[in-house]
Design a protein around this motif. Structure first.
Motif, mmCIF file in Angstrom:
data_model
loop_
_atom_site.group_PDB
_atom_site.id
_atom_site.type_symbol
_atom_site.label_atom_id
_atom_site.label_comp_id
_atom_site.label_asym_id
_atom_site.label_seq_id
_atom_site.Cartn_x
_atom_site.Cartn_y
_atom_site.Cartn_z
ATOM 1 N N ASP B 31 37.478 34.276 52.503
ATOM 2 C CA ASP B 31 37.077 34.678 51.158
ATOM 3 C C ASP B 31 38.241 34.743 50.181
ATOM 4 O O ASP B 31 38.085 35.223 49.053
ATOM 5 N N SER B 51 40.037 33.842 44.583
ATOM 6 C CA SER B 51 39.084 34.607 45.375
ATOM 7 C C SER B 51 37.775 33.824 45.462
ATOM 8 O O SER B 51 37.456 33.027 44.579
ATOM 9 N N ILE B 53 34.934 34.768 44.853
ATOM 10 C CA ILE B 53 33.964 35.111 43.810
ATOM 11 C C ILE B 53 34.163 34.247 42.568
ATOM 12 O O ILE B 53 33.375 34.304 41.629
ATOM 13 N N LYS B 54 35.238 33.458 42.565
ATOM 14 C CA LYS B 54 35.504 32.559 41.449
ATOM 15 C C LYS B 54 35.388 31.115 41.906
ATOM 16 O O LYS B 54 35.433 30.825 43.107
#
Lengths: 116, 111
Positions: B31, B51, B53-54
């Motif tokens: 991750d 990350s 999440i990007k």
């Protein structure tokens, strides 16, 4: 002023000998690592110490023993050297305070170990 | 089991053009991803990270793209400069501070 230093830079020795590689960091980091880069260029973690405590210990022969006298030093002692131990060994350090900080590691220049 | 792969051992790019370095991974638990740059006789130096999440992170001439569905990330360098000639390592982590590195891609920038 070198941030992460290793000594020696080159080490040539015979099978069966015992040798040590020293590492020092002046960055104030609390975590230090030893990596091995083999002939196929794989860079693999061997050990990690945080505040002198072992936190990562990969599947490494017990002939390899790291020693951390203080937060700024992590030495690697290798007993009964074998031909397969020939590689470049890198020391690194980082801040453990955040996860991201732990990943942004500062590496030393490496020690090229040749076992004959 | 090689969980991080850099399938191109070398890449040559004209100065001023875009350099694109690729990296694939197999572990869906990764991750966080990083790129390190290495000059001869020196240790790797951290370059840029992302990350999970990007899907994009930019820092000056360097941009990293992450495609989670394809388990693929790439590093773009624009414009490429002679000082960018080095070996670039992709690395990935899954939360236990252990970085898993690829085998590197040697980038040569041609003046």
């Amino acid at each position: 002023d070198t941030a992460v230093s290793q000594t020696p830079k080159y080490l040539v020795t015979q099978m069966g000998n015992d040798k040590s590689i020293k590492c020092e960091q002046n960055l104030g980091h609390d975590t230090m690592y030893w990596y091995k880069q083999d002939s196929k260029k794989f860079l693999k973690i061997m050990f990690s110490y945080n505040n002198k405590e072992l936190i990562i210990n990969e599947t490494v022969p017990n002939r390899f023993s790291p020693k951390s006298p203080d937060k700024a030093h992590l030495n690697l002692h290798i007993n009964s050297l074998e031909l397969g131990d020939s590689a470049v060994y890198f020391c690194a350090s980082s801040h453990h305070s955040t996860r991201v900080g732990a990943y942004e590691q500062y590496f030393g220049p490496g020690t090229r170990l040749t076992v004959t | 089991d090689q969980q991080v792969k850099q399938n191109s051992p070398s890449l040559s790019v004209q100065e001023g053009r875009i350099s694109i370095l690729n990296c694939d991974y197999t572990n869906s638990m990764f991750d966080y991803f990083l790129w390190y740059k290495k000059y001869p006789a020196e240790g790797p130096t951290f370059l840029i990270s992302i990350s999970s999440i990007k899907d994009k992170n930019e820092d000056g001439r360097f941009t990293v793209f992450l495609n989670k569905s394809a388990k693929h990330l790439s590093l773009h360098i624009v414009p490429s400069q002679p000082g960018d000639s080095a070996v670039y390592f992709c690395a990935a982590a899954e939360g236990n501070e252990k970085l898993t590195f690829g085998t590197g891609t040697r980038l040569t920038i041609i003046p």
